[in-house]
Scaffold this motif. Structure first.
Motif, PDB file in Angstrom:
ATOM      1  N   THR A  23       0.654  -1.045   0.120  1.00 12.28           N
ATOM      2  CA  THR A  23      -0.018   0.017   0.055  1.00 12.28           C
ATOM      3  C   THR A  23       0.651   1.325  -0.193  1.00 12.28           C
ATOM      4  O   THR A  23       1.945   0.547   0.024  1.00 12.28           O
ATOM      5  CB  THR A  23      -0.876   0.641   1.175  1.00 12.28           C
ATOM      6  N   TYR A  24       0.481   2.046  -0.528  1.00 14.49           N
ATOM      7  CA  TYR A  24       0.796   3.764  -0.540  1.00 14.49           C
ATOM      8  C   TYR A  24      -0.178   4.476  -0.385  1.00 14.49           C
ATOM      9  O   TYR A  24      -1.364   4.473  -0.286  1.00 14.49           O
ATOM     10  CB  TYR A  24       1.957   3.812  -1.352  1.00 14.49           C
ATOM     11  N   HIS A  25       0.493   5.740   0.207  1.00 18.74           N
ATOM     12  CA  HIS A  25      -0.188   6.917  -0.039  1.00 18.74           C
ATOM     13  C   HIS A  25       0.379   8.142  -1.287  1.00 18.74           C
ATOM     14  O   HIS A  25       1.236   8.203  -1.181  1.00 18.74           O
ATOM     15  CB  HIS A  25      -0.147   8.120   1.391  1.00 18.74           C
ATOM     16  N   PHE A  26      -0.675   8.564  -1.959  1.00 20.37           N
ATOM     17  CA  PHE A  26      -0.774   9.894  -3.283  1.00 20.37           C
ATOM     18  C   PHE A  26      -0.703  11.218  -2.355  1.00 20.37           C
ATOM     19  O   PHE A  26      -1.917  10.681  -2.305  1.00 20.37           O
ATOM     20  CB  PHE A  26      -0.865   9.189  -3.959  1.00 20.37           C
ATOM     21  N   ALA A  27       0.247  11.474  -1.823  1.00 21.40           N
ATOM     22  CA  ALA A  27       0.189  13.409  -1.408  1.00 21.40           C
ATOM     23  C   ALA A  27      -0.307  14.108  -2.805  1.00 21.40           C
ATOM     24  O   ALA A  27      -0.791  13.683  -4.134  1.00 21.40           O
ATOM     25  CB  ALA A  27       1.129  14.028  -1.204  1.00 21.40           C
ATOM     26  N   THR A  28      -1.435  14.753  -2.562  1.00 16.34           N
ATOM     27  CA  THR A  28      -2.081  15.671  -2.961  1.00 16.34           C
ATOM     28  C   THR A  28      -1.343  16.846  -3.906  1.00 16.34           C
ATOM     29  O   THR A  28      -0.225  17.162  -3.596  1.00 16.34           O
ATOM     30  CB  THR A  28      -2.991  16.985  -2.541  1.00 16.34           C
ATOM     31  N   GLN A  61       3.856   7.820  -1.020  1.00 11.04           N
ATOM     32  CA  GLN A  61       4.465   7.480   0.425  1.00 11.04           C
ATOM     33  C   GLN A  61       4.554   6.307   0.344  1.00 11.04           C
ATOM     34  O   GLN A  61       2.884   5.940   0.281  1.00 11.04           O
ATOM     35  CB  GLN A  61       3.987   8.252   1.622  1.00 11.04           C
ATOM     36  N   MET A  65       3.052   2.899   2.683  1.00  4.92           N
ATOM     37  CA  MET A  65       2.565   2.231   4.125  1.00  4.92           C
ATOM     38  C   MET A  65       3.404   1.370   4.290  1.00  4.92           C
ATOM     39  O   MET A  65       4.021   0.828   5.359  1.00  4.92           O
ATOM     40  CB  MET A  65       1.127   2.293   4.072  1.00  4.92           C
ATOM     41  N   ASP A  71      10.050   8.342   0.570  1.00  6.10           N
ATOM     42  CA  ASP A  71       8.832   8.780  -0.388  1.00  6.10           C
ATOM     43  C   ASP A  71       9.580   9.187  -1.170  1.00  6.10           C
ATOM     44  O   ASP A  71      11.273   9.057  -2.009  1.00  6.10           O
ATOM     45  CB  ASP A  71       8.316   9.825   0.744  1.00  6.10           C
TER      46      ASP A  71
END
Length: 518
Positions: free
Chosen positions: A151-156, A361, A363, A400
């Motif tokens: 999983t990952y987080h895609f920043a705005t 990012q 996760m 990141d």
């Protein structure tokens, strides 16, 4: 009488269960307590020594359950802080067996089983899903779970957020009779135009003495009137030159533009600082363009984007992000620069550094194992491993992305897909998802992103796959003659080891096509 002559070519090619005529030369039908050695020929098998015995489950299981559980495990050597361990790990879930753990560490020197501690949700998934792949690098062992997609987080998109609606107008130079035109596109889509023309270099008035009467009786009065008017004209010319010269100074033009911008957009969030006019996000300016009445060398504006890096202003807001994209180009050509003030102030002289507009990012990717104080700890993330070991593991965190956006720095395929293979080659961590391999930066195993979108560096990560193998799944590896051989369900691949593996010459080739060779 028949005469039979001849000899065996070799006797160390192992044992074959095929019929005699189908065996290769040198293969035997049976070997008892012997090993075929390619160097010494057929040698006697060394004796076995009993080391230890342990139960895979802490609960009492039937003999059939114990045998069934044992078939789920395989082993792998593991080195940590100069000590050698043997890891027993389950390729399938063991949650149906009370007391069973998915990964067990055996200390070869102390000849004992270490207790295993699972910490975090991903570590707990090993109980129900099992281990898909493992690799030992340094003091850590990386453990991928079956059925889990990283999983990952895609920043705005930070360059388009309200916090990044910052703008700076830089008046570089001034000139007489020069028109400066600033077009501001507001957040609501309206366009405000601010125009200012500097004074002319020459005085616009004229000297006219034709209306002065001449008296022949008193000619000196006429001469005095002419002289007074001429002096007044010369004074006005001198004053105009002084006023116009002062008006074309960059600071003066900036103040004039600042007052006109405030009047045009109806916001007081605009300030003048020397030759600069700056506005913050509360001014609600989305884009801006500048025409200095010449070749763009007299004024520059930074708001959202510029077409060349040379047009970035030397003074800006700390943290201000700018998109650099050439005109008539696609988004793949764009890159981003962030301003960092040299003294840490909110606005001042800055250094522009390449940055990311969209930050990827990581996760949860895979588990990390580490032995500490006689216990084998497995954390679902580096941070969780550091927490459960009270910082003793000192595991580096996932890195990141630092440059680009979704076009110039696309999301690696390891995210959203199960990890089928973990390995190491030329000091790069290799993560396999299907037939696609993601090779980390050398020595920086948790960094899977480029350092710059302007160039391809030798130590950048590599993502590659062999043509024609899109539906294959790589599961295993081995080394052969400095090469790295990978085994998939359909094909076998080779990574040449005699040349450095870099993004400029990624090389993965199909070596053979023996299905189910793993």
């Amino acid at each position: 009488m028949a005469k039979v002559t001849g000899s065996f070519e070799s006797v160390y090619r192992g044992v074959s269960e095929q019929v005699p005529q189908a065996r290769r030369s040198g293969q035997m039908a049976e070997q008892v307590n012997m090993i075929s050695d390619p160097v010494r020929g057929v040698v006697r098998r060394h004796g076995s020594q009993f080391l230890n015995a342990f139960q895979l489950s802490g609960a009492d299981l039937t003999e059939a359950q114990q045998a069934e559980l044992a078939r789920k495990y395989t082993t792998m050597p593991y080195h940590c802080n100069g000590r050698e361990y043997e890891l027993f790990y389950a390729k399938e879930g063991v949650s149906g067996y009370p007391g069973a753990v998915p990964v067990i560490a055996y200390d070869k020197l102390a000849q004992k089983i270490l207790p295993t501690v699972l910490y975090g949700g991903l570590a707990g998934l090993l109980n129900t899903a099992g281990v898909s792949s493992m690799v030992n690098i340094g003091k850590f062992v990386f453990i991928a779970a079956n059925g889990f997609a990283p999983t990952y987080h895609f920043a705005t998109n930070m360059v388009e957020t309200a916090a990044q609606r910052l703008g700076v107008l830089w008046i570089r130079n001034g000139g007489f009779s020069r028109t400066y035109t600033l077009k501001l596109t507001m957040v609501d889509g309206s366009v405000k135009t601010v125009t200012y023309t500097t004074p002319a270099a020459t005085y616009q008035g004229t000297l006219n003495t034709s209306d002065i009467p001449y008296d022949e009786a008193k000619p000196w009065l006429y001469q005095q009137a002419v002289a007074n008017r001429t002096n007044a004209y010369n004074t006005a010319v001198t004053q105009h030159i002084a006023t116009a010269t002062a008006a074309i100074a960059p600071d003066a033009i900036a103040r004039e533009m600042q007052s006109r911008i405030v009047a045009a957009i109806g916001s007081t969030q605009v300030a003048a600082d020397g030759a600069y006019v700056l506005w913050n996000q509360l001014a609600n300016v989305a884009y801006a363009s500048m025409d200095d009445g010449g070749d763009d060398s007299y004024a520059r504006v930074n708001a959202f984007s510029v077409d060349t890096v040379e047009k970035l202003v030397p003074r800006a807001y700390n943290g201000m992000l700018m998109k650099v994209a050439a005109k008539r180009s696609n988004n793949k050509d764009a890159f981003y620069m962030r301003a960092v003030t040299k003294d840490g102030s909110m606005f001042g002289e800055v250094t522009w550094k390449e940055a990311a507009a969209q930050v990827i990012q990581p996760m949860q990717v895979f588990n990390i194992g580490y032995v500490h104080n006689g216990t084998f700890y497995i954390g679902g993330t580096p941070a969780e491993l550091n927490t459960v070991t009270s910082g003793a593991a000192n595991c580096p965190l996932f890195k990141d992305s630092v440059v680009g956006d979704s076009n110039s720095q696309p999301l690696p395929q390891l995210f959203g897909r199960q990890i089928d293979y973990l390995g190491v080659f030329q000091d790069r961590l290799i993560i396999g998802t299907g037939s696609t391999l993601m090779c980390s930066r050398p020595g920086d195993y948790f960094n899977w992103f480029r350092q710059t979108v302007l160039d391809v560096l030798d130590n950048d990560p590599i993502e590659m796959y062999a043509l024609g193998s899109e539906d294959d799944t790589i599961k295993w590896d081995t080394s052969f003659d400095r090469n790295h051989v990978l085994f998939g369900r359909k094909f076998q691949y080779v990574l040449p080891g005699r040349t450095p593996l870099t993004p400029k010459n990624p090389s993965i080739q199909i070596m053979s096509a023996n299905e189910d060779a793993i």
